[in-house]
Structure formats: structure tokens, C-alpha cells
Enzyme design. Structure first.
Site, short mmCIF file in Angstrom:
data_model
loop_
_atom_site.label_atom_id
_atom_site.label_comp_id
_atom_site.label_asym_id
_atom_site.label_seq_id
_atom_site.Cartn_x
_atom_site.Cartn_y
_atom_site.Cartn_z
N TYR A 183 9.09 6.60 15.75
CA TYR A 183 8.53 6.79 17.09
C TYR A 183 8.70 5.52 17.91
O TYR A 183 8.90 5.56 19.13
CB TYR A 183 7.05 7.17 16.99
CG TYR A 183 6.35 7.35 18.32
CD1 TYR A 183 6.47 8.53 19.04
CD2 TYR A 183 5.54 6.33 18.84
CE1 TYR A 183 5.83 8.70 20.25
CE2 TYR A 183 4.88 6.49 20.04
CZ TYR A 183 5.03 7.67 20.76
OH TYR A 183 4.38 7.83 21.96
N HIS A 213 12.32 4.99 8.00
CA HIS A 213 11.16 4.17 7.61
C HIS A 213 11.55 3.15 6.52
O HIS A 213 11.66 3.52 5.34
CB HIS A 213 10.02 5.05 7.10
CG HIS A 213 9.38 5.87 8.17
ND1 HIS A 213 8.34 5.39 8.94
CD2 HIS A 213 9.64 7.12 8.63
CE1 HIS A 213 7.98 6.32 9.82
NE2 HIS A 213 8.76 7.37 9.66
N GLU A 237 9.70 0.79 5.39
CA GLU A 237 8.51 0.32 4.67
C GLU A 237 8.20 1.11 3.41
O GLU A 237 7.44 0.65 2.55
CB GLU A 237 7.28 0.34 5.60
CG GLU A 237 6.79 1.71 6.02
CD GLU A 237 7.46 2.27 7.25
OE1 GLU A 237 6.88 3.15 7.90
OE2 GLU A 237 8.59 1.83 7.57
N GLY A 294 -17.63 -4.66 -8.87
CA GLY A 294 -16.28 -4.22 -8.56
C GLY A 294 -15.41 -5.36 -8.07
O GLY A 294 -15.88 -6.49 -7.89
N ASP A 332 -13.86 -6.01 -5.10
CA ASP A 332 -14.07 -6.58 -3.77
C ASP A 332 -15.30 -7.48 -3.71
O ASP A 332 -15.24 -8.61 -3.23
CB ASP A 332 -14.19 -5.46 -2.73
CG ASP A 332 -12.98 -4.54 -2.75
OD1 ASP A 332 -11.93 -4.95 -3.25
OD2 ASP A 332 -13.10 -3.40 -2.27
N SER A 333 -16.44 -6.98 -4.18
CA SER A 333 -17.66 -7.78 -4.11
C SER A 333 -17.57 -8.98 -5.06
O SER A 333 -18.11 -10.05 -4.78
CB SER A 333 -18.89 -6.94 -4.43
OG SER A 333 -18.91 -6.52 -5.78
N LYS A 338 -5.83 -4.89 -0.69
CA LYS A 338 -6.36 -4.88 -2.05
C LYS A 338 -5.55 -5.77 -2.99
O LYS A 338 -6.12 -6.52 -3.78
CB LYS A 338 -6.38 -3.44 -2.59
CG LYS A 338 -7.15 -3.27 -3.89
CD LYS A 338 -8.63 -3.24 -3.60
CE LYS A 338 -9.44 -2.78 -4.80
NZ LYS A 338 -10.85 -2.58 -4.47
#
Length: 512
Positions: free
Chosen positions: A82, A168, A170, A224, A226-227, A368
Site C-alpha cells: 500500500y 512484503h 519483512e 514472567g 517481562d516483569s 519480546k
């Protein structure tokens, strides 16, 4: 401020993937709403712009359009799908509906490698997903690549450093796609490849200290990824000014509380406060079977317990959260946002006003995989950094039907067996998730000469890269046999083990 590659989001499901690929090339990227002004981009030290794909036609009444002044900033621009149609529309070309929609694999024939395709073979397999296509080039452009249905699959204007590709780059389906992106970043934009994990940590520590000063920070630690990484980074920055609160909601995995206490309280010497609220959670969940109702009860109770624990800790000025960059992007709420699905994330948004705490989000610029890299550099053990995702409501959404202490104990023990066998086989870190689900269904069995009537445990093991889609893992039969045998022999109350072979879609990864 680092050099930035701006990714303007026109609603593509792949916008985040573009930003990740840029960072994999060690260049800093940032996603902006499609309507972001050219002046704002100039202030962000933008050295290149990528226009994402999107679901609309450029001629649609609600088609998202950028600030035309971005083409006058003097920085290179790459339009994808696009994005290249937008360039044609704004710069004097023509776009039309294609008679044959190109979707899936295509063959790109490179006519003029130039800087965008430097080092690539003449023919490359690419991934298409478009209905419109460029039919007349804007002034100053020339075609440098074609596909079966598009004579202008890749175009360039070397004088202004404008490039456009109809496919694309990616996605993994496009051969050498990352090389194309790297060529644009380094060969065209002359961007510095200085976005490294250690540099991020250094800058993050400085920013945390500047924001917090001598204030006190509270972090809800779940154990976990992230924390845990947020806790380690904050502790490195402000040490004893950080207090972590771990809420035992009774829905944890086997020995989870003990592990968290040992790792963070003793090893990292973080000020860790453990709150045992398991009886409260289970009392409020008694008799509840509807999944969404379970989640709401667990969420409300957690906030209540967490707020109560703050009073016992004393005065604090800041609340830290392990918010990641995808959480921030997915939580954008702009009336004319073109994305087909925008969700509100629990880590993003306003805090309850009564808490009167300022928010600290040290990981909000990271994806992540970058968070895992930061955790490794900070010295967190592999079993934390690479641990599989675990739902916020814990085992509460893995016990089907009513949640009871007895059912949770059965699930914990079965899940521990699966985890042990996955680790022994070397497959734990190779799959996205592997867990057990308790089914409130009893089936007849035989143990010795006795008839039994016990519960069913379902095994859910999936492979994925981003949890958006997933396929069930084809585990070796001997591994499945060992897991089933151990669960039925070692876990009292289980008489049958089944294996979930549903993919996402149509099924979700979690059962509730």
C-alpha cells in the site's frame, strides 16, 4: 536521541514485523501513526521513512493518507505494498485495481539491482498480498523489478532516494527480504548500526535514574519474562529504591512461589514482598465456570490485593510495569486508525486515580526478543529469560469449569510432569508453549483389577513465532507415551491423557 527509522502505520498486520526487522539490523525503529506530521518526524531525528502496507485502496473514501510534506523532508522513503501505491498516488503516478489479485508467492525478476537489491540474485521468490497495483510511474521513477502480474513491482527515484516495492520483504516467505531492508537502511539511508542491547541498558539506566530521582518504585512481579527483566533493570538503576510485590493468587504453577522468592529475594537481593492471597482468590472463584467472568474476578482481586499491599509498604511515588512496545502500539486509540484490530492492553493506559502513582515503563521501546536479550545481559538465568508465556490469570484459565483446590493440585502435578519431560527431551525451548489443561470430565479406566473413574488431562503444545498464529507441535510418539504414562501413574485423579491437535486459527492457544 538515536537516529530513527520511522515506520508509518497504515493498518498492516505486518507493521510490527517491519519494525522488528529493522532492529534486527541494529538500527533503531519507531512506529508512528500514518498521519504524523513531517515536522514531528524531523524532531524525532528521522533518517529514513518506511510506509507500511494496509488493507485499504488509495482511492477509498476512508483511505489513510500521510502528511504530503514527508516527501519534502529530504530523507529516503521506502513504500511497501500500500505504501508504494501511496507514493504513486501522491507523486504523480497512477494506481488501478488489478484484474488478477496477487496473493502468496511470486517471482521477482530484478532488472537493475541498484542500492536496494545490491548483492541479490536476479530472481527472488517474494510474498505478495495486494489487489491494486501501480500502472503509471510518477515522474523521476524507473522500474527496477517485475513480477508475473506487475511491471512495476519495484521502482526507484535515485535522485530523491525514493523506493517502492509491491511485495512484503519483512516476512519470512520473501527470500533475502532482510537483505533488502538492510540495503535500504545502510546503503540508502546511511543509518548507523548502533542499536545494541548494552547501549539500550546504559540509556535505560540513565533514563530511569533521571525520572525517579530519589523516589520509591513499586513493581508487581509475576515471575514472567517481562516483569522479571523490568525488575532486574530497575534494580540495576536504583537498587534499594525498588520494592517488588509478588501476589500468590493460588493459581500458580508448582513451586512457583518458592522459585521467585529464592531467585529475586536471595540471589538478586531485591526487596521482595510476598503476599499470600490464595484463599481470597479461590473463595471469590467458587462456583464460577464462565471464562470471562473468571478473568474479571481474578483481575479485580489482584488490583485490590496489590493496592492493599502498597499501604503496608509505605509511601511510594512510582509504579513500574513490564509494558513492551507491541503493547503500546496495540493500545493506540485514534479515531481514524486504519488497523483492522486494535486491542487495549492491561499494561497500558491510565492507572486508578486513587493510586496516585507515576508510571515507569523501562521496556516500552522493546520487542519480546529484545527483552530476552536484555535479560540475558543482566544475568537472569535461561529458565527465566526463555520461559514460555504464561497467562495473567494463571491456571485459572487452564482449569475448565469450576476452579477448586483439588482440581488445581491435579493440574499442577500433571503440568510439572509435562514440563520435566519437555526439558529432558530438549524440546522445551524449541516450542512456543507446552502446558496441560484440566478437563472436568470423568472417564472409566482400569488400574490393576480395579475399575476407576477419573479426570482427563489435555496436553497443549504449539509452535509459533508471535502467537498470532500457531500450529500444534508434532512431538515424538515416545515422548507423548512417557508423558501420558507418568501423568496417569504419578498424578492421582487422572485416568486419561489426550493431545490437542488444533491449530490457531480456528482454535486459540489457551483453552479459555
Amino acid at each position: 536521541m538515536p537516529q530513527t527509522i520511522a515506520v508509518l502505520d497504515f493498518g498492516s498486520q505486518l507493521t510490527q514485523v517491519i519494525a522488528r526487522r529493522i532492529r534486527e539490523c541494529q538500527v533503531y525503529s519507531k512506529i508512528f501513526h500514518f498521519s504524523t506530521s513531517a515536522e514531528k518526524l524531523r524532531q524525532e531525528n528521522v533518517v529514513g521513512i518506511i510506509l507500511s502496507g494496509g488493507p485499504q485502496s488509495v482511492y477509498s473514501r476512508k483511505a489513510p493518507h500521510p502528511d504530503p510534506a514527508i516527501f519534502e523532508l529530504g530523507v529516503p522513503v521506502l513504500g511497501i505494498c500500500y505504501g508504494v501505491q501511496l507514493m504513486g498516488h501522491f507523486l504523480g503516478g497512477e494506481v488501478e485495481h488489478s484484474k488478477e489479485r496477487e496473493y502468496g508467492h511470486g517471482l521477482l525478476t530484478i532488472q537493475k539491482p541498484g542500492r536496494l537489491f545490491a548483492g541479490l540474485p536476479k530472481k527472488v521468490r517474494v510474498w505478495n498480498s495486494h489487489g491494486d497495483k501501480l500502472t503509471k510511474l510518477p515522474p523521476g521513477f524507473r522500474a527496477i523489478g517485475t513480477t508475473e502480474n506487475s511491471p512495476f513491482a519495484a521502482i526507484e527515484d535515485t535522485k530523491r532516494n525514493f523506493y517502492g516495492i509491491q511485495f512484503h520483504p519483512e516476512v519470512f516467505h520473501t527470500e533475502r527480504g532482510v537483505d533488502m531492508i538492510r540495503n535500504f537502511l545502510v546503503g540508502v539511508c546511511a543509518a548507523k548500526q548502533d542499536w545494541t542491547t548494552r547501549d539500550f541498558i546504559t540509556h535505560a539506566v540513565e533514563n530511569i535514574r533521571a525520572q525517579v530521582g530519589k523516589g520509591r518504585v513499586i513493581l508487581g512481579l509475576s515471575g514472567g519474562v517481562d516483569s522479571s527483566v523490568a525488575a532486574a533493570l530497575l534494580h540495576k538503576a536504583i537498587g534499594k529504591q525498588l520494592t517488588c510485590v509478588f501476589v500468590d493468587n493460588g493459581l500458580l504453577r508448582k513451586n512457583e512461589r518458592e522459585y521467585v522468592e529464592k531467585l529475586y529475594g536471595r540471589h538478586f537481593r531485591i526487596d521482595l514482598r510476598v503476599v499470600d492471597a490464595s484463599r481470597l482468590f479461590l473463595r471469590r472463584l467458587k462456583g464460577v465456570t464462565e471464562p470471562e467472568q473468571k478473568r474479571k474476578i481474578i483481575g479485580r482481586t489482584f488490583v485490590e490485593v496489590f493496592e492493599r499491599s502498597l499501604k503496608s509498604i509505605g509511601h511510594a511515588e512510582f509504579l513500574a510495569q513490564g509494558t513492551l512496545y507491541p503493547d503500546v502500539i496495540e493500545s493506540v486509540s485514534i479515531g481514524n486508525n486504519p488497523a483492522s484490530l486494535i486491542k487495549t492492553h492491561h499494561n497500558v493506559g491510565g492507572l486508578p486515580e486513587r493510586m496516585k502513582l507515576k508510571l515507569v515503563e523501562p521496556l516500552r521501546e522493546l520487542f519480546k526478543d529484545e527483552v530476552r536479550q536484555v535479560g540475558s545481559v543482566l544475568g537472569l538465568p535461561r529458565e527465566v529469560v526463555w520461559r514460555q508465556p504464561f497467562p495473567g490469570p494463571g491456571l485459572g484459565v487452564r482449569v475448565m469449569g469450576e476452579i477448586t483446590s483439588a482440581n488445581l493440585e491435579i493440574l499442577r502435578n500433571a503440568d510439572a510432569v509435562l514440563h520435566d519431560e519437555m526439558m529432558r527431551s530438549g524440546l522445551y525451548y524449541k516450542v512456543w508453549q507446552s502446558f496441560c489443561v484440566f478437563l472436568p470430565v470423568k472417564t472409566v479406566g482400569v488400574f490393576g483389577d480395579e475399575r476407576t473413574y477419573d479426570y482427563v488431562i489435555a496436553l497443549r503444545v504449539v509452535e509459533s513465532t508471535d502467537a498470532m498464529t500457531a500450529d500444534w507441535a508434532k512431538l515424538p510418539h515416545d515422548l507423548l507415551q512417557r508423558v501420558s504414562s507418568r501423568i496417569t501413574n504419578e498424578v492421582r485423579g487422572v485416568g486419561r491423557v489426550v493431545f490437542d491437535i488444533s491449530s490457531k486459527p480456528p482454535a486459540t492457544i489457551e483453552w479459555e
